[in-house]
Write an enzyme that holds these catalytic residues in place. Structure first.
Site, PDB file in Angstrom:
ATOM      1  N   GLU A  34     -35.697  54.889  61.814  1.00 11.61           N
ATOM      2  CA  GLU A  34     -36.564  55.464  60.604  1.00 11.61           C
ATOM      3  C   GLU A  34     -36.909  54.454  59.697  1.00 11.61           C
ATOM      4  O   GLU A  34     -37.964  54.474  59.093  1.00 11.61           O
ATOM      5  CB  GLU A  34     -35.601  56.614  59.958  1.00 11.61           C
ATOM      6  CG  GLU A  34     -35.285  57.776  60.962  1.00 11.61           C
ATOM      7  CD  GLU A  34     -34.546  58.722  60.314  1.00 11.61           C
ATOM      8  OE1 GLU A  34     -34.804  59.002  59.030  1.00 11.61           O
ATOM      9  OE2 GLU A  34     -33.452  59.410  60.931  1.00 11.61           O
ATOM     10  N   HIS A  81     -39.111  62.702  60.626  1.00  9.95           N
ATOM     11  CA  HIS A  81     -38.033  63.601  61.382  1.00  9.95           C
ATOM     12  C   HIS A  81     -36.931  62.813  62.272  1.00  9.95           C
ATOM     13  O   HIS A  81     -37.583  61.789  62.975  1.00  9.95           O
ATOM     14  CB  HIS A  81     -39.041  64.654  61.841  1.00  9.95           C
ATOM     15  CG  HIS A  81     -37.848  65.761  62.592  1.00  9.95           C
ATOM     16  ND1 HIS A  81     -37.281  66.603  61.875  1.00  9.95           N
ATOM     17  CD2 HIS A  81     -37.494  65.887  63.810  1.00  9.95           C
ATOM     18  CE1 HIS A  81     -36.597  67.529  62.397  1.00  9.95           C
ATOM     19  NE2 HIS A  81     -36.649  66.947  63.770  1.00  9.95           N
ATOM     20  N   ASN A  85     -34.551  56.001  53.376  1.00  6.61           N
ATOM     21  CA  ASN A  85     -35.961  55.977  53.691  1.00  6.61           C
ATOM     22  C   ASN A  85     -36.611  55.717  52.602  1.00  6.61           C
ATOM     23  O   ASN A  85     -37.603  54.808  52.796  1.00  6.61           O
ATOM     24  CB  ASN A  85     -36.443  57.303  54.441  1.00  6.61           C
ATOM     25  CG  ASN A  85     -36.150  57.263  55.943  1.00  6.61           C
ATOM     26  OD1 ASN A  85     -36.494  56.674  56.960  1.00  6.61           O
ATOM     27  ND2 ASN A  85     -35.081  58.341  56.209  1.00  6.61           N
TER      28      ASN A  85
HETATM   29  C1  GRF Z   1     -33.387  61.309  57.376  1.00  5.14           C
HETATM   30  O1  GRF Z   1     -32.780  61.375  58.510  1.00  5.14           O
HETATM   31  C2  GRF Z   1     -34.631  61.986  57.670  1.00  5.14           C
HETATM   32  O2  GRF Z   1     -35.069  61.769  58.915  1.00  5.14           O
HETATM   33  C3  GRF Z   1     -34.348  63.391  57.476  1.00  5.14           C
HETATM   34  O3  GRF Z   1     -33.693  63.279  56.425  1.00  5.14           O
HETATM   35  C4  GRF Z   1     -32.835  62.299  56.368  1.00  5.14           C
HETATM   36  C5  GRF Z   1     -32.977  61.590  54.903  1.00  5.14           C
HETATM   37  O4  GRF Z   1     -32.174  60.536  54.717  1.00  5.14           O
HETATM   38  N1  GRF Z   1     -35.599  63.944  57.249  1.00  5.14           N
HETATM   39  P1  GRF Z   1     -32.311  59.563  53.430  1.00  5.14           P
HETATM   40  O5  GRF Z   1     -32.506  60.396  52.292  1.00  5.14           O
HETATM   41  O6  GRF Z   1     -33.757  58.791  53.728  1.00  5.14           O
HETATM   42  O7  GRF Z   1     -31.284  58.503  53.458  1.00  5.14           O
END
Ligand code: GRF
Length: 205
Positions: free
Chosen positions: A179, A114, A14
Protein backbone atom coordinates in the site's frame (compact mmCIF):
# COMPACT_ATOMS: atom_id res chain seq x y z
CA UNK A 1 0.15 23.04 -8.99
CA UNK A 2 -2.62 20.83 -7.62
CA UNK A 3 -3.58 20.93 -3.95
CA UNK A 4 -3.90 17.73 -1.96
CA UNK A 5 -6.20 17.05 0.99
CA UNK A 6 -5.93 13.77 2.90
CA UNK A 7 -8.74 12.32 5.02
CA UNK A 8 -7.84 9.95 7.84
CA UNK A 9 -9.37 8.31 10.90
CA UNK A 10 -6.46 6.62 12.64
CA UNK A 11 -2.88 5.48 12.30
CA UNK A 12 -2.13 7.44 9.14
CA UNK A 13 0.66 5.27 7.74
CA UNK A 14 -0.57 5.65 4.14
CA UNK A 15 -0.86 9.40 4.66
CA UNK A 16 2.72 9.41 5.93
CA UNK A 17 4.02 7.49 2.94
CA UNK A 18 2.22 9.88 0.58
CA UNK A 19 3.56 12.99 2.34
CA UNK A 20 7.11 11.66 2.46
CA UNK A 21 7.07 10.52 -1.17
CA UNK A 22 5.83 13.92 -2.34
CA UNK A 23 8.93 15.50 -0.83
CA UNK A 24 11.39 12.80 -1.77
CA UNK A 25 10.21 12.15 -5.31
CA UNK A 26 9.21 15.73 -6.05
CA UNK A 27 5.64 14.81 -6.94
CA UNK A 28 4.06 18.01 -8.34
CA UNK A 29 1.24 18.39 -5.80
CA UNK A 30 1.02 20.46 -2.63
CA UNK A 31 -0.27 18.74 0.52
CA UNK A 32 -2.31 21.50 2.12
CA UNK A 33 -4.48 19.81 4.74
CA UNK A 34 -5.07 16.56 6.62
CA UNK A 35 -8.58 16.17 8.02
CA UNK A 36 -9.62 13.58 10.59
CA UNK A 37 -13.07 12.63 11.79
CA UNK A 38 -11.49 11.50 15.07
CA UNK A 39 -9.70 13.97 17.36
CA UNK A 40 -7.29 11.35 18.69
CA UNK A 41 -6.18 9.93 15.32
CA UNK A 42 -2.47 9.17 15.54
CA UNK A 43 -1.93 10.39 12.00
CA UNK A 44 -2.70 13.99 13.04
CA UNK A 45 0.54 14.22 15.03
CA UNK A 46 2.52 12.76 12.14
CA UNK A 47 1.02 15.29 9.72
CA UNK A 48 1.86 18.16 12.07
CA UNK A 49 5.43 16.94 12.36
CA UNK A 50 5.66 16.88 8.59
CA UNK A 51 4.44 20.47 8.48
CA UNK A 52 0.95 19.95 7.08
CA UNK A 53 -2.12 21.76 8.46
CA UNK A 54 -4.50 19.53 10.37
CA UNK A 55 -8.22 19.88 11.00
CA UNK A 56 -10.72 17.74 12.90
CA UNK A 57 -14.42 17.42 12.19
CA UNK A 58 -15.62 15.00 14.80
CA UNK A 59 -18.17 12.58 13.39
CA UNK A 60 -19.08 10.97 16.70
CA UNK A 61 -22.25 12.57 17.95
CA UNK A 62 -22.70 14.57 14.75
CA UNK A 63 -26.43 15.15 14.47
CA UNK A 64 -26.89 15.99 10.79
CA UNK A 65 -27.05 13.80 7.68
CA UNK A 66 -24.07 12.26 5.90
CA UNK A 67 -24.21 15.05 3.35
CA UNK A 68 -24.32 17.72 6.07
CA UNK A 69 -21.17 16.22 7.55
CA UNK A 70 -19.48 16.05 4.16
CA UNK A 71 -20.36 19.69 3.52
CA UNK A 72 -18.18 20.56 6.52
CA UNK A 73 -15.33 18.60 4.99
CA UNK A 74 -15.84 20.39 1.67
CA UNK A 75 -15.80 23.76 3.46
CA UNK A 76 -12.37 22.96 4.87
CA UNK A 77 -11.06 21.53 1.61
CA UNK A 78 -12.21 24.68 -0.18
CA UNK A 79 -10.63 26.91 2.47
CA UNK A 80 -7.27 25.28 1.71
CA UNK A 81 -7.74 25.36 -2.06
CA UNK A 82 -8.57 21.69 -2.60
CA UNK A 83 -11.26 22.49 -5.14
CA UNK A 84 -13.15 20.63 -7.82
CA UNK A 85 -10.84 22.19 -10.37
CA UNK A 86 -7.54 22.12 -8.60
CA UNK A 87 -7.68 19.44 -5.97
CA UNK A 88 -7.11 15.81 -5.15
CA UNK A 89 -8.65 14.15 -2.10
CA UNK A 90 -6.98 10.99 -0.79
CA UNK A 91 -8.90 8.78 1.59
CA UNK A 92 -6.29 7.07 3.72
CA UNK A 93 -7.97 4.86 6.26
CA UNK A 94 -10.92 7.27 6.48
CA UNK A 95 -13.54 5.08 8.12
CA UNK A 96 -16.65 6.75 6.78
CA UNK A 97 -18.77 6.26 3.71
CA UNK A 98 -18.83 9.36 1.58
CA UNK A 99 -22.14 10.82 0.41
CA UNK A 100 -23.06 10.65 -3.30
CA UNK A 101 -23.20 14.47 -3.30
CA UNK A 102 -19.55 14.71 -2.22
CA UNK A 103 -18.53 12.13 -4.83
CA UNK A 104 -20.39 14.05 -7.51
CA UNK A 105 -18.89 17.41 -6.58
CA UNK A 106 -15.37 15.98 -6.69
CA UNK A 107 -15.95 13.61 -9.59
CA UNK A 108 -12.79 11.59 -10.35
CA UNK A 109 -10.87 13.63 -7.80
CA UNK A 110 -11.27 11.38 -4.76
CA UNK A 111 -9.13 8.25 -4.51
CA UNK A 112 -8.92 5.49 -1.93
CA UNK A 113 -6.67 2.58 -0.97
CA UNK A 114 -8.20 -0.79 -0.22
CA UNK A 115 -6.31 -3.76 1.28
CA UNK A 116 -7.50 -6.40 -1.21
CA UNK A 117 -7.57 -7.01 -4.94
CA UNK A 118 -10.91 -5.42 -5.79
CA UNK A 119 -13.56 -6.36 -6.70
CA UNK A 120 -12.74 -9.18 -4.27
CA UNK A 121 -13.33 -8.55 -0.58
CA UNK A 122 -14.75 -5.02 -0.44
CA UNK A 123 -15.79 -3.43 2.85
CA UNK A 124 -14.17 -4.10 6.21
CA UNK A 125 -11.62 -6.71 7.34
CA UNK A 126 -10.54 -7.53 3.80
CA UNK A 127 -7.39 -9.34 4.87
CA UNK A 128 -9.45 -11.65 7.10
CA UNK A 129 -12.00 -12.12 4.32
CA UNK A 130 -9.19 -13.20 1.98
CA UNK A 131 -7.76 -15.69 4.49
CA UNK A 132 -11.18 -17.10 5.38
CA UNK A 133 -11.98 -17.56 1.70
CA UNK A 134 -8.71 -19.37 1.14
CA UNK A 135 -7.42 -17.39 -1.83
CA UNK A 136 -3.76 -17.88 -2.68
CA UNK A 137 -3.15 -14.26 -3.64
CA UNK A 138 -4.46 -11.01 -2.29
CA UNK A 139 -3.04 -7.50 -2.37
CA UNK A 140 -4.19 -3.93 -2.50
CA UNK A 141 -5.95 -1.53 -4.84
CA UNK A 142 -5.92 2.23 -5.37
CA UNK A 143 -9.16 3.30 -7.01
CA UNK A 144 -11.33 6.31 -7.69
CA UNK A 145 -14.22 6.70 -5.30
CA UNK A 146 -17.69 6.47 -6.77
CA UNK A 147 -21.00 6.18 -4.96
CA UNK A 148 -20.67 2.41 -4.41
CA UNK A 149 -18.68 0.57 -1.76
CA UNK A 150 -15.11 0.17 -3.13
CA UNK A 151 -16.42 0.02 -6.69
CA UNK A 152 -14.75 2.93 -8.52
CA UNK A 153 -12.34 2.67 -11.45
CA UNK A 154 -9.10 0.92 -10.52
CA UNK A 155 -5.86 2.89 -10.86
CA UNK A 156 -3.15 0.52 -9.54
CA UNK A 157 -3.13 -2.91 -7.92
CA UNK A 158 -0.36 -4.90 -6.30
CA UNK A 159 -0.40 -8.64 -5.68
CA UNK A 160 0.69 -10.27 -2.43
CA UNK A 161 1.11 -14.04 -2.24
CA UNK A 162 -0.54 -15.68 0.74
CA UNK A 163 1.60 -18.04 2.82
CA UNK A 164 0.26 -21.22 4.37
CA UNK A 165 1.00 -19.97 7.88
CA UNK A 166 -0.27 -16.41 7.38
CA UNK A 167 -2.40 -14.81 10.06
CA UNK A 168 -4.51 -11.70 9.58
CA UNK A 169 -1.66 -9.77 11.18
CA UNK A 170 1.19 -11.11 9.05
CA UNK A 171 -0.79 -10.79 5.83
CA UNK A 172 -1.93 -7.25 6.70
CA UNK A 173 1.68 -6.27 7.31
CA UNK A 174 2.87 -7.47 3.90
CA UNK A 175 -0.11 -5.88 2.16
CA UNK A 176 0.51 -2.58 3.99
CA UNK A 177 4.05 -2.49 2.65
CA UNK A 178 2.64 -2.61 -0.88
CA UNK A 179 0.00 0.00 0.00
CA UNK A 180 2.79 2.37 0.97
CA UNK A 181 4.37 1.82 -2.42
CA UNK A 182 1.37 2.08 -4.74
CA UNK A 183 -0.59 4.90 -3.08
CA UNK A 184 2.13 7.54 -3.66
CA UNK A 185 2.58 6.13 -7.16
CA UNK A 186 -1.11 6.75 -7.90
CA UNK A 187 -0.86 10.29 -6.49
CA UNK A 188 2.12 10.87 -8.76
CA UNK A 189 0.19 9.65 -11.82
CA UNK A 190 -2.76 11.88 -10.92
CA UNK A 191 -0.56 14.91 -10.26
CA UNK A 192 1.12 14.45 -13.64
CA UNK A 193 -2.28 14.10 -15.32
CA UNK A 194 -1.51 10.63 -16.57
CA UNK A 195 -4.85 9.06 -15.66
CA UNK A 196 -7.84 9.18 -17.96
CA UNK A 197 -11.12 7.64 -16.91
CA UNK A 198 -13.23 6.03 -19.57
CA UNK A 199 -16.32 4.25 -18.27
CA UNK A 200 -15.01 1.76 -15.71
CA UNK A 201 -11.40 1.97 -16.82
CA UNK A 202 -8.70 4.27 -15.54
CA UNK A 203 -6.29 4.41 -18.44
CA UNK A 204 -2.70 5.26 -17.60
CA UNK A 205 -0.68 7.05 -20.26
C1 GRF B 1 -5.16 0.53 5.34
O1 GRF B 1 -5.00 -0.86 5.43
C2 GRF B 1 -6.01 0.90 4.17
O2 GRF B 1 -5.88 0.01 3.10
C3 GRF B 1 -7.40 0.82 4.72
O3 GRF B 1 -7.29 1.29 6.05
C4 GRF B 1 -5.96 1.09 6.52
C5 GRF B 1 -5.45 2.43 6.98
O4 GRF B 1 -4.18 2.37 7.55
N1 GRF B 1 -8.32 1.57 3.90
P1 GRF B 1 -3.36 3.70 7.79
O5 GRF B 1 -4.23 4.62 8.65
O6 GRF B 1 -3.04 4.31 6.47
O7 GRF B 1 -2.13 3.28 8.53
Amino acid sequence: MLNLGILISGRGSNMESILKSIKKKKIPIKPVVVISNKPNAKGLKIAEKLGVNVEVIESKGFKGSRWQYDKKIIEILTKYGVTQKNGLVCLAGFMRIISPEFVKKYKNRIINIHPALLPAFPGLDSQKQALDYGVKYSGCTVHFVDSGMDTGAIIIQSIVKIKENDTEETLSKRILKEEHRIYPEAVNLFARKKINVSKRRAIIS
